[in-house]
Structures are given as structure tokens and as C-alpha cells.
Design an enzyme around this catalytic site. Structure first.
Site, short mmCIF file in Angstrom:
data_model
loop_
_atom_site.label_atom_id
_atom_site.label_comp_id
_atom_site.label_asym_id
_atom_site.label_seq_id
_atom_site.Cartn_x
_atom_site.Cartn_y
_atom_site.Cartn_z
N ARG A 116 -20.72 -43.31 43.81
CA ARG A 116 -20.22 -43.24 45.37
C ARG A 116 -20.22 -41.75 45.34
O ARG A 116 -19.40 -41.07 44.71
CB ARG A 116 -19.00 -43.81 45.77
N ASP A 128 -9.00 -49.40 60.72
CA ASP A 128 -8.92 -48.54 59.56
C ASP A 128 -9.77 -47.30 59.46
O ASP A 128 -11.00 -47.58 59.49
CB ASP A 128 -8.76 -49.51 58.42
N TYR A 138 -5.17 -37.70 52.86
CA TYR A 138 -5.54 -37.29 51.95
C TYR A 138 -7.06 -37.22 51.56
O TYR A 138 -7.42 -36.82 50.27
CB TYR A 138 -4.56 -37.74 50.65
N LYS A 139 -7.92 -37.95 52.29
CA LYS A 139 -9.33 -37.76 51.98
C LYS A 139 -9.89 -36.78 52.69
O LYS A 139 -9.76 -35.62 52.16
CB LYS A 139 -9.70 -39.20 52.66
N PHE A 180 -11.56 -52.71 52.10
CA PHE A 180 -10.96 -52.00 51.09
C PHE A 180 -9.80 -52.99 50.56
O PHE A 180 -8.83 -53.64 51.37
CB PHE A 180 -10.31 -50.59 51.54
#
Ligand SMILES: *Cc1c(COP(=O)(O)O)cnc(C)c1O
Length: 401
Positions: free
Chosen positions: A380, A210, A235-236, A133
Site C-alpha cells: 500500500r 468512517d 493521526y493519519k 477495517f
């Protein structure tokens, strides 16, 4: 193109929903009727219905009622108490090693800088994936520049991820730190974290995982892996809401050894003494910096209540079924799958390749079908197990055909 048999796929979706032990969980989320198919729950989870009430109660009772007394009564302890709860429920982390606060980016910086500073000078390489990322890559570029280290990039298959063999090839006496994603943000590849952690340790270095795309979708066993450091956002999958605080894990053995660089008053021993000179707090609190984002943890707390009720193993089982169904439909539509086909190596999302991905995603958003576009040609499909139905997957993916 093969013929996709939409009616057959919709019937299968209906059967899968009927057989799904977690089907009822979806009703606990706010589901906007204009959204036909939400395929981005791995980027920003839907809110729970109880979240709004929990926030109102917090404002009226905790904040409005307790005012400054709330700090002593509950908020000073919140970063570690919530960290312990998250650790026990979803990270396989014993108490006293996890905090909630800051953002993932800030925590990557704090932990990576601390680990690299603690490495002897001959360990001059920071190992990372060339497809991690962006924030991870940028932060490590910064840490390398500040500490006079160099980056050792692992060339990474965009449809896969980093294997133990690839890690074994690059780690050695020059390794200061390895930073990798447990589930990669692009392909959803699920790394063999236990094996990689062992390999990095054999080379005498620590590893930072991560967990942004794994927490709340796949089981994580930080203590059992022997992990050194980990970070992740809330928040995912966890439904903490836009910009909700992140978490950091530092294995007990590193407390008092690693020294993090943002030495604010909340990470000091006895912050309210307001004394001269910084000295790190004992235990995991030394990794705090400033006043914790209490208000922003309210949605996360109700999100964790649901995980406590359901359990991560049931979530993982549904996640595997959802991604398998998405792959089945992609195959029926003859769309290229740019994610692992082996469910054991796949997290909670699947990326499909489409030559006009950008335009296709923009058009789908207009119709209430919401996947994510990943440059240059990726669509995605993120499948939050607690809030996504199989019918939603069928509608969303058939719209791609
Ligand atoms: C989402 C994500 C981040 C986000 O970092 P922020 O500081 O919250 O912007 C970091 N790393 C990975 C792998 C992610 O998927």
C-alpha cells in the site's frame, strides 16, 4: 516486464514538483534524511517542524503556567471547539455537531451502539462491508451480540469498494444501521457517500461514515450528504501523532434522541456539579465520556493551521496528481494496481499487488523506502499530499521494479 525508463520518470517527477503549488509545504515537515521515500503518510503522518515548539509551549505556559485553572479557561471547551474547527475546515459540518476525544474504535462503539439501541426491534440488521477495517468489523460484531442483532455483510471487491447498487440490495425494513468507510483502507476506493446516504435514508435507517482515510485528503460534506453519524482519526493525514484522539460527528437532529452507552461525567449536564444520577448534557457534549485528552491534541491543532492556510481543494488536487503518478509508474513496472483507476473513485492511496509483498516491503524498509504491507499480497502506497514530493513517489516506486 516493460521497460520503465527510470531517467524519464525521474525527470517527470522533477517537473511535477516544480509545477506543484503545494511543493513548499513539504519543507514545513520534519523529513528524516535516512528516509528516501515515505509512502505511509496515510497511516501515520509526518510531524510538522512547529509541532515540537507547540508542545514545549503547551507544557511550559498552558499546563505549567495555568495549572488547574486551564480547565475553566480553555480545556473543558476544547473537545467541542476543536470539533467545530475540524468540522468547518474538513468535514462540511456546521458547528455543534463534532467532538474530539477517545479513539476511533471507542467512538465507533459509542455511536453504533447508540444508533442500534434507538432502532425498533424489527430492525435487526447492521449492514457493513466484509472488507472494512478490522476494528470496525470487530466492534460491530460486539454491538450485534450485545443488542441481539445480526450482521449483514456486503461482499466487497478487494480492489474496489461498496457501490450504491450493493447498498440498495441489502438495506430495507430490517436495517438498524449501516456503517461504511468513505475511503477504504485497502484499495483507497472512494465511496459515493451522498448517494449511499440517500439510499439508506430511503430504507428508513441511519448511516455512520468512517472517515479515517478520507479526512484531510478528500473533501467531506457531512451536512450536505445528510449524514447521521461519522467518526475518524487524526493521526493519519492530519498529522496528530501516534495515538492522537479521534473525532465524532452526530447530526443535530439526533441529539437528545440517541443515547450513547459510555455515560461518564464529561457527557453529563453540568459535570462539575458532581450531582447524583446521570443526565445527558445538551447538544453534542452528551457524546463525551471522560476527561478529554488535551495534551494529545496539540500536534493536531498545528496540523489544522496548515489545512486552514492551504484548503482541502488544493490538497485533493495534489492527492489526485500523486496517485495518478503512482499508477503511471506501477503500469511502467507492469505491477498490478489493486485500486480504482478512475481518480474520481480513488482517495489518497494506491495498493499494488506483488506475490512477495511481505518480503519486498521488509527489504524496502531496510533501504529507507517505507510503504505498507497489507496481507496477503498488497503493497500500500500512501501519499500524504502536504508532505510527499513527486520525486519521493518516483524513488519509492522505482525501488519496487
Ligand atoms: C485507522 C483506522 C481506524 C483506527 O481506529 P483506532 O481506534 O484509531 O485504532 C479505524 N477505522 C479505519 C477505517 C481506519 O482506517
Amino acid at each position: 516486464m516493460s521497460s520503465p525508463d527510470p531517467a524519464g520518470l525521474r525527470a517527470r517527477a522533477a517537473q511535477l514538483d516544480r509545477d506543484d503549488p503545494l511543493a513548499d509545504c513539504r519543507d514545513r515537515f520534519l523529513v528524516d534524511p535516512d528516509v528516501v521515500s515515505y509512502l505511509d503518510g496515510n497511516s501515520l503522518g509526518r510531524p510538522l517542524r512547529v509541532t515540537a515548539g507547540a508542545m514545549t509551549r503547551f507544557v511550559e505556559q498552558d499546563w505549567g503556567g495555568r495549572l488547574i485553572r486551564g480547565w475553566d479557561e480553555q480545556w473543558v471547551a476544547l473537545p467541542t471547539e476543536l470539533g467545530d474547527r475540524l468540522g468547518a475546515l474538513l468535514l462540511g459540518a456546521a458547528a455543534g455537531q463534532t467532538i474530539v476525544g477517545d479513539s476511533t474504535s471507542v467512538l465507533i462503539y459509542k455511536l453504533a451502539r447508540a444508533a442500534v439501541d434507538a432502532a425498533p426491534p424489527e430492525r435487526d440488521e447492521i449492514v457493513l462491508s466484509d472488507d472494512d477495517f478490522p476494528t470496525d468489523r470487530y466492534l460491530l460484531e460486539g454491538v450485534a451480540a450485545e443488542t441481539g442483532r445480526t450482521l449483514r455483510w456486503i461482499p466487497t471487491d478487494r480492489a474496489g469498494g461498496v457501490s450504491p447498487e450493493q447498498v440498495a440490495e441489502v438495506v430495507g425494513p430490517r436495517t438498524a444501521l449501516v456503517v461504511l468507510s468513505h475511503v477504504t483502507y485497502r484499495s483507497g476506493f472512494l465511496a459515493d457517500a451522498a448517494a449511499i446516504t440517500r439510499l439508506v435514508h430511503d430504507a428508513g435507517a441511519p448511516v455512520c461514515w468512517d472517515l479515517c482515510h478520507s479526512v484531510g485528503s478528500v473533501p467531506v460534506e457531512l451536512d450536505a450528504w445528510g449524514a447521521d453519524l461519522a467518526v475518524g482519526c487524526t493521526y493519519k493525514y492530519l498529522g496528530g501523532g501516534p495515538g492522537s484522539p479521534a473525532f465524532a460527528y452526530v447530526a443535530q437532529r439526533h441529539h437528545g434522541v440517541l443515547r450513547q452507552p459510555v455515560q461518564g461525567w464529561f457527557g453529563r449536564s453540568d459535570p462539575f456539579a458532581m450531582a447524583a444520577g446521570y443526565e445527558p448534557a445538551a447538544g453534542i457534549r452528551q457524546f463525551l465520556s471522560g476527561t478529554p485528552p488535551v495534551l494529545a491534541t496539540v500536534p493536531l491543532q498545528v496540523g489544522l493551521d496548515l489545512y486552514a492556510e492551504v484548503g482541502i481543494d488544493a490538497v485533493r488536487a495534489k492527492s489526485e496528481a500523486l496517485t495518478a503518478f503512482a499508477v503511471e509508474i506501477a503500469d511502467a513496472l507492469a505491477l498490478e494496481v489493486a485500486s480504482p483507476r478512475d481518480p474520481a473513485r480513488r482517495g489518497g492511496h494506491v495498493t499494488l499487488r506483488h506475490p512477495d509483498a511481505k518480503a519486498v516491503v521488509a527489504a524496502l524498509w531496510e533501504r529507507g523506502v517505507i510503504p505498507d504491507y497489507r496481507a496477503p499480497d498488497g503493497i500500500r502506497v500512501g501519499l500524504a499530499p502536504l508532505s510527499t514530493s513527486f520525486a519521493e513517489v518516483a524513488e519509492g516506486l522505482l525501488a519496487l521494479g
